[in-house]
Design a protein around this motif. Structure first.
Motif, mmCIF file in Angstrom:
data_model
loop_
_atom_site.group_PDB
_atom_site.id
_atom_site.type_symbol
_atom_site.label_atom_id
_atom_site.label_comp_id
_atom_site.label_asym_id
_atom_site.label_seq_id
_atom_site.Cartn_x
_atom_site.Cartn_y
_atom_site.Cartn_z
ATOM 1 N N GLY A 133 0.790 -1.241 0.000
ATOM 2 C CA GLY A 133 0.000 0.000 0.000
ATOM 3 C C GLY A 133 0.813 1.277 0.000
ATOM 4 O O GLY A 133 0.467 2.238 0.686
ATOM 5 N N GLY B 53 -1.368 -3.978 -3.117
ATOM 6 C CA GLY B 53 -1.946 -2.636 -3.021
ATOM 7 C C GLY B 53 -1.028 -1.532 -3.498
ATOM 8 O O GLY B 53 -0.977 -0.457 -2.905
ATOM 9 N N ARG C 62 -0.821 -8.977 -5.036
ATOM 10 C CA ARG C 62 -2.262 -8.740 -5.094
ATOM 11 C C ARG C 62 -2.569 -7.252 -5.250
ATOM 12 O O ARG C 62 -1.839 -6.401 -4.735
ATOM 13 C CB ARG C 62 -2.824 -9.234 -3.754
ATOM 14 C CG ARG C 62 -4.303 -9.249 -3.612
ATOM 15 C CD ARG C 62 -4.591 -9.599 -2.149
ATOM 16 N NE ARG C 62 -5.713 -8.848 -1.668
ATOM 17 C CZ ARG C 62 -6.967 -9.295 -1.719
ATOM 18 N NH1 ARG C 62 -7.207 -10.495 -2.170
ATOM 19 N NH2 ARG C 62 -7.963 -8.553 -1.305
ATOM 20 N N ASN C 63 -3.636 -6.970 -6.019
ATOM 21 C CA ASN C 63 -4.115 -5.584 -6.120
ATOM 22 C C ASN C 63 -3.041 -4.635 -6.642
ATOM 23 O O ASN C 63 -2.679 -3.667 -5.988
ATOM 24 C CB ASN C 63 -4.639 -5.137 -4.739
ATOM 25 C CG ASN C 63 -5.408 -3.821 -4.800
ATOM 26 O OD1 ASN C 63 -5.732 -3.335 -5.874
ATOM 27 N ND2 ASN C 63 -5.681 -3.248 -3.643
ATOM 28 N N TYR D 69 -6.526 -9.642 -8.262
ATOM 29 C CA TYR D 69 -6.835 -8.205 -8.345
ATOM 30 C C TYR D 69 -5.780 -7.452 -9.140
ATOM 31 O O TYR D 69 -5.219 -6.449 -8.687
ATOM 32 C CB TYR D 69 -6.983 -7.585 -6.948
ATOM 33 C CG TYR D 69 -8.189 -8.076 -6.194
ATOM 34 C CD1 TYR D 69 -9.427 -7.481 -6.362
ATOM 35 C CD2 TYR D 69 -8.084 -9.176 -5.349
ATOM 36 C CE1 TYR D 69 -10.537 -7.957 -5.679
ATOM 37 C CE2 TYR D 69 -9.185 -9.662 -4.671
ATOM 38 C CZ TYR D 69 -10.415 -9.041 -4.847
ATOM 39 O OH TYR D 69 -11.513 -9.512 -4.173
HETATM 40 C C1 LIG Z 1 -6.180 -2.093 -3.405
HETATM 41 O O1 LIG Z 1 -5.202 -1.179 -2.955
HETATM 42 C C2 LIG Z 1 -5.695 0.107 -2.700
HETATM 43 C C3 LIG Z 1 -4.507 1.005 -2.365
HETATM 44 O O2 LIG Z 1 -3.728 0.458 -1.371
HETATM 45 C C4 LIG Z 1 -6.732 0.027 -1.567
HETATM 46 O O3 LIG Z 1 -7.255 1.288 -1.328
HETATM 47 C C5 LIG Z 1 -7.832 -0.931 -1.991
HETATM 48 O O4 LIG Z 1 -8.756 -1.099 -0.933
HETATM 49 C C6 LIG Z 1 -7.264 -2.279 -2.360
HETATM 50 N N1 LIG Z 1 -8.302 -3.114 -2.917
HETATM 51 C C7 LIG Z 1 -8.389 -4.437 -2.644
HETATM 52 C C8 LIG Z 1 -9.514 -5.156 -3.297
HETATM 53 O O5 LIG Z 1 -7.600 -5.032 -1.911
#
Ligand SMILES: *[C@@H]1O[C@H](CO)[C@@H](O)[C@H](O)[C@H]1NC(C)=O
Ligand SMILES: *[C@@H]1O[C@H](CO)[C@@H](O)[C@H](O)[C@H]1NC(C)=O
Length: 294
Positions: free
Chosen positions: A46, A67, A90-91, A115
């Motif tokens: 993130g 993230g 992921r993501n 994701y």
């Molecule tokens: C994906 O990452 C973003 C940024 O960190 C976050 O805001 C979002 O909730 C994440 N989505 C999932 C599905 O994990």
């Protein structure tokens, strides 16, 4: 030479200090955006990173990069980090996996690519990662998965392909996985047409690998455009497909017929030529006698 010893020791100490400052964990230092929990776990979750943080400790075993906005796995990534066993992507924003993306990934056991934005998997996509035990590809935009996409994944136990855009998938892709014990295919717009018959047969035989059995997967019947659960279908639903030939099959059959005819004509022509040649060239008795006369 006694006075030299302390000097030597001092130099040694300085050298060791310099080395440690330069490489705090037996490799590169922790990247500024990340936290290195211990020397082998790099946590960059993130942080809005547009690419894989670089450099990071060469001996890392776990990279947590969920993230972020990472768009690709660099070509030499696993060649530099061949101890990586656990990779969480992921993501992120991966759109494709380059051919050699997993070169050197012989230690990789866990790979999470869910994701992301992947739209296809090519043949041998993960063949450089033969130790993979869990592969997560859920929540992408996968529409094409090659029949050879999972080849050489003989240790793979868990495969997730749920919530993608798959309409069809070759049963051969799954037959390549001798140790598979959990599979997710739900959340895809499957078409239960004739192409689906092979996959359906495989799923029927392997429904213990699906958490919710055949009733967790739905497919759309082409002509009627109705959506049914796989548990509502039987082998008989695909009965009409058994003897139907696709256009490609027909072309192949016609073409091979033509090829065989051409080969037959050519070989009889050659044979005739050969016989003719023997008849002409073999010295007959008359010729011999003529030669003798001259
Ligand atoms: C994906 O990452 C973003 C940024 O960190 C976050 O805001 C979002 O909730 C994440 N989505 C999932 C599905 O994990
Ligand atoms: C995935 O691709 C779509 C279309 O190209 C784009 O709109 C979307 O933002 C992408 N998502 C991510 C997470 O990169």
């Amino acid at each position: 030479m006694r006075p030299c010893l302390p000097v030597l020791l001092l130099r040694l100490a300085l050298l060791v200090l310099a080395c440690r400052a330069w490489s705090p964990s037996g490799g590169d230092p922790c990247p500024p955006a990340c936290r290195c929990l211990d020397s082998r776990t790099v946590d960059c979750r993130g942080r809005g990173l547009p690419r894989v943080p670089s450099p990071f400790p060469l001996d890392a075993r776990q990279l947590l990069a969920a993230g972020n906005a990472i768009r690709e796995i660099p070509a030499d990534f696993f060649l530099l980090h061949h101890d990586l066993a656990y990779l969480d992507f992921r993501n992120n924003s991966l759109e494709r996996l380059a051919g050699g993306a997993f070169r050197g990934s012989g230690s990789l056991v866990y790979l999470d690519l869910s994701y992301n934005n992947l739209s296809r998997l090519d043949a041998g996509a993960f063949q450089a990662a033969p130790k993979l035990a869990k592969l997560s590809l859920g929540h992408n935009r996968l529409a094409r998965v090659d029949a050879g996409a999972f080849r050489h994944l003989e240790q793979l136990q868990v495969l997730e392909l749920h919530d993608n855009r798959l309409r069809t998938l070759s049963a051969a892709a799954l037959e390549a996985l001798p140790n598979l014990r959990a599979l997710r295919l739900d959340g895809n717009p499957w078409r239960c047409d004739c192409d689906f018959a092979g996959l359906f047969r495989w799923l029927e035989e392997n429904q213990a690998k699906l958490q919710g059995g055949l009733s967790e997967i739905q497919c759309t019947v082409p002509v009627e455009e109705i959506t049914v659960f796989l548990s509502e279908l039987t082998e008989a639903s695909f009965r009409d497909c058994k003897f139907s030939l696709s256009l490609t099959d027909l072309i192949i059959i016609i073409f091979s017929g033509v090829a065989v005819s051409i080969a037959a004509i050519a070989s009889s022509f050659l044979l005739a030529l050969l016989v003719n040649c023997f008849q002409r060239c073999a010295p007959s008795k008359d010729d011999d006698e003529d030669d003798d006369d001259e």
